[in-house]
Design a protein around this motif. Structure first.
Motif, PDB file in Angstrom:
ATOM      1  N   TYR A 378       0.847  -1.185   0.000  1.00 56.99           N
ATOM      2  CA  TYR A 378       0.000   0.000   0.000  1.00 56.99           C
ATOM      3  C   TYR A 378       0.890   1.246   0.000  1.00 56.99           C
ATOM      4  CZ  TYR A 378      -3.641  -3.318   1.094  1.00 56.99           C
ATOM      5  OH  TYR A 378      -4.486  -4.401   1.035  1.00 56.99           O
ATOM      6  N   ILE A 379       0.299   2.371  -0.369  1.00 57.84           N
ATOM      7  CA  ILE A 379       1.005   3.647  -0.432  1.00 57.84           C
ATOM      8  C   ILE A 379       2.260   3.492  -1.293  1.00 57.84           C
ATOM      9  CG2 ILE A 379       1.618   5.688   0.904  1.00 57.84           C
ATOM     10  CD1 ILE A 379       0.449   4.486   3.322  1.00 57.84           C
ATOM     11  N   ALA A 380       2.090   2.887  -2.474  1.00 52.12           N
ATOM     12  CA  ALA A 380       3.214   2.598  -3.371  1.00 52.12           C
ATOM     13  C   ALA A 380       3.555   3.832  -4.196  1.00 52.12           C
ATOM     14  CB  ALA A 380       2.864   1.415  -4.273  1.00 52.12           C
ATOM     15  N   ARG A 381       3.956   4.885  -3.533  1.00 55.49           N
ATOM     16  CA  ARG A 381       4.165   6.174  -4.181  1.00 55.49           C
ATOM     17  C   ARG A 381       5.638   6.392  -4.509  1.00 55.49           C
ATOM     18  NH1 ARG A 381       0.588   9.016   0.560  1.00 55.49           N
ATOM     19  NH2 ARG A 381      -1.471   8.474  -0.264  1.00 55.49           N
ATOM     20  N   HIS A 382       5.890   6.849  -5.715  1.00 51.27           N
ATOM     21  CA  HIS A 382       7.273   7.161  -6.059  1.00 51.27           C
ATOM     22  C   HIS A 382       7.576   8.648  -5.988  1.00 51.27           C
ATOM     23  CE1 HIS A 382       5.730   8.379  -9.993  1.00 51.27           C
ATOM     24  NE2 HIS A 382       5.284   7.155 -10.234  1.00 51.27           N
ATOM     25  N   SER A 383       6.529   9.510  -5.984  1.00 55.09           N
ATOM     26  CA  SER A 383       6.783  10.943  -6.019  1.00 55.09           C
ATOM     27  C   SER A 383       5.547  11.704  -5.570  1.00 55.09           C
ATOM     28  CB  SER A 383       7.153  11.377  -7.437  1.00 55.09           C
ATOM     29  OG  SER A 383       6.091  11.087  -8.341  1.00 55.09           O
ATOM     30  N   LEU A 384       5.743  12.990  -5.336  1.00 54.91           N
ATOM     31  CA  LEU A 384       4.635  13.886  -5.049  1.00 54.91           C
ATOM     32  C   LEU A 384       4.917  15.245  -5.659  1.00 54.91           C
ATOM     33  CD1 LEU A 384       5.444  16.162  -2.668  1.00 54.91           C
ATOM     34  CD2 LEU A 384       5.302  14.128  -1.215  1.00 54.91           C
ATOM     35  N   VAL A 385       3.841  15.944  -5.976  1.00 50.14           N
ATOM     36  CA  VAL A 385       3.924  17.353  -6.373  1.00 50.14           C
ATOM     37  C   VAL A 385       2.858  18.116  -5.604  1.00 50.14           C
ATOM     38  CG1 VAL A 385       4.887  16.931  -8.669  1.00 50.14           C
ATOM     39  CG2 VAL A 385       2.402  16.972  -8.378  1.00 50.14           C
ATOM     40  N   VAL A 386       3.195  19.332  -5.167  1.00 50.11           N
ATOM     41  CA  VAL A 386       2.277  20.219  -4.466  1.00 50.11           C
ATOM     42  C   VAL A 386       2.200  21.522  -5.242  1.00 50.11           C
ATOM     43  CG1 VAL A 386       1.837  21.517  -2.342  1.00 50.11           C
ATOM     44  CG2 VAL A 386       2.798  19.202  -2.216  1.00 50.11           C
ATOM     45  N   CYS A 387       0.988  21.972  -5.525  1.00 53.25           N
ATOM     46  CA  CYS A 387       0.777  23.205  -6.268  1.00 53.25           C
ATOM     47  C   CYS A 387      -0.251  24.082  -5.559  1.00 53.25           C
ATOM     48  CB  CYS A 387       0.275  22.921  -7.688  1.00 53.25           C
ATOM     49  SG  CYS A 387       1.446  22.076  -8.766  1.00 53.25           S
ATOM     50  N   SER A 388      -0.160  25.378  -5.810  1.00 52.73           N
ATOM     51  CA  SER A 388      -1.176  26.315  -5.345  1.00 52.73           C
ATOM     52  C   SER A 388      -1.795  27.013  -6.543  1.00 52.73           C
ATOM     53  CB  SER A 388      -0.580  27.342  -4.380  1.00 52.73           C
ATOM     54  OG  SER A 388       0.360  28.163  -5.059  1.00 52.73           O
ATOM     55  N   ALA A 389      -2.997  27.554  -6.331  1.00 52.17           N
ATOM     56  CA  ALA A 389      -3.715  28.219  -7.409  1.00 52.17           C
ATOM     57  C   ALA A 389      -4.818  29.069  -6.789  1.00 52.17           C
ATOM     58  CB  ALA A 389      -4.320  27.197  -8.379  1.00 52.17           C
ATOM     59  N   PRO A 390      -5.418  29.971  -7.571  1.00 45.46           N
ATOM     60  CA  PRO A 390      -6.477  30.804  -7.018  1.00 45.46           C
ATOM     61  C   PRO A 390      -7.826  30.103  -6.867  1.00 45.46           C
ATOM     62  CG  PRO A 390      -6.035  31.423  -9.293  1.00 45.46           C
ATOM     63  CD  PRO A 390      -4.980  30.438  -8.903  1.00 45.46           C
TER      64      PRO A 390
END
Length: 433
Positions: A378-390
């Motif tokens: 489970y939670i087999a994640r290789h990466s993450l991206v975080v973005c902001s926007a209006p």
């Protein structure tokens, strides 16, 4: 212990640098301003933690007897004025120690209501809150009878695990046997009192959200709300979240009353909780209340979107203060996780340095890591991206665009044989490189 012992805030388990350092940094700042030492009991030798903590003791925190003994030894050297813990497997011993030391905490009944999903369902149903039909089962035949009574589709889950581990949807009796085995086997890595069997419950259909809130002397104070994206059916892997400071649900009287009632019924006194809710045609249905901060960097998204600093709120609650939850920002922030298309061994990961609205991009595993999709992992994640926007739609598009820039080199591997013991994924436990 004497009055000459320096005052200290005790932290049990730091968590991963990527997920929790921003929390620790704020707590450390507030502790210094208050003239308190920040004391850590950690599972592994410290690395990044040295910058923030005044005293660090390394012990096997999952041996609860050793954890308690270490905490008592520290209470002989320091005057413990507060205690905090945000690691799911450790919230129960943390609650026990808070009660023993006489400092604010979730309360032992409160943690039991959070950790034990059967107890939580029972209490919430008795309080008249909308809840799916449910049953705690100890064998497949019993599970079949429960599912027939509740009505398909049903959700099959372990009694006390986090991060949707071992949780899957069974559309009918054919799928139930598979889902039951997955939940039962996953439960075996959890706390001993809750191992074996599975909970069968009706499927609450509708969008899923989560709310991180503070509780001060029993008063529930919502902080921010995240809209969740899940995938990899029939499992419920969390692929991403979006937090909007102006989300209208934060002012929804029915949702707020449901949250307040649930926390009162569960007996939660002081702490931060992460509540997962389905928005059904019949109204909000609480899926579970977790006695800790949200994972998946949701509190970080909340901080970016609202300006509310979760670490500072934690400090206030742990030291008996009612936190100020005034927002100082009004934005939208989201996170998207990268998953492989199949089980694999990662060779390398490259994440973007720039993209519209990009705040953070990171690889989540080292080269050579084997990632396994459910039910093998489970939670087999290789990466993450975080973005902001209006606004939420712009944020979703920015997350999609940024995630498309992640480059992964990996070799496929075969799934593990059926019955292979589940390995607890990194990110749930207090482990770090």
């Amino acid at each position: 212990m004497t009055d000459r012992n320096p005052g200290a805030l005790l932290v049990i388990g730091s968590g991963l640098k990527l997920y929790r350092e921003y929390i620790v940094r704020a707590v450390a700042r507030r502790a210094r301003e208050a003239g308190l030492r920040l004391v850590l009991i950690n599972n592994l030798r410290p690395t990044w933690q040295r910058e923030h903590f005044d005293d660090i003791t390394v012990v096997d925190v999952f041996d609860h007897d050793r954890l308690r003994g270490t905490a008592r030894e520290l209470a002989g050297r320091f005057t413990i004025t507060g205690l905090m813990c945000w690691d799911e497997p450790l919230v129960m011993p943390a609650a026990e120690l808070a009660a023993e030391f006489g400092v604010p905490g979730l309360s032992i009944p409160g943690v039991q209501g959070c950790r034990d999903k059967h107890s939580s369902r029972t209490r919430l149903t008795a309080a008249g809150l909308p809840q799916p039909g449910f049953a705690l089962t100890t064998g497949l035949d019993q599970a079949r009878r429960a599912a027939a009574r509740i009505g398909y589709p049903v959700v099959v889950k372990p009694r006390a695990l986090g991060a949707s581990m071992g949780v899957s949807l069974a559309a009918g009796e054919r799928e139930l046997a598979y889902a039951y085995r997955i939940a039962h086997e996953a439960s075996l890595v959890g706390d001993a009192p809750y191992r074996g069997g599975a909970i069968i419950e009706g499927y609450a259909d509708g969008p899923e959200i989560s709310i991180d809130g503070a509780v001060h002397k029993g008063e529930y104070l919502p902080m921010f709300l995240a809209r969740k994206t899940t995938g990899l059916p029939p499992f419920f892997e969390e692929l991403g979240h979006v937090v909007d400071a102006a989300d209208p649900l934060l002012r929804d009287p029915v949702l707020l009353k449901t949250l307040e009632t649930a926390h009162r019924v569960l007996g939660i006194e002081d702490g931060i909780t992460h509540t997962e809710v389905r928005l059904t045609a019949d109204g909000p249905v609480i899926i579970e209340v977790n006695g800790r901060l949200g994972g998946d960097l949701i509190p970080y998204l909340g901080q970016v979107a609202t300006g509310i600093e979760p670490g500072s709120v934690l400090f206030d609650i742990a030291t008996g203060r009612r936190p100020d939850l005034t927002t100082t920002a009004s934005a939208v922030a989201g996170i998207r996780f990268g998953y492989p298309g199949q089980d694999c061994t990662v060779r390398s990961i490259a994440v973007p340095a720039e993209a519209p609205g990009l705040i953070l991009a990171a690889g989540m595993v080292e080269p050579g890591t084997v990632l396994r999709l459910p039910p093998g992992g489970y939670i087999a994640r290789h990466s993450l991206v975080v973005c902001s926007a209006p606004d939420p739609s712009s944020c979703a598009q920015r997350l999609t665009d940024a995630a498309a820039l992640v480059e992964v080199d990996a070799d496929p591997v075969d799934p593990p044989p059926a019955g292979t013991p589940l390995t607890m994924p990194a990110g749930l436990l207090d482990v770090d490189a």
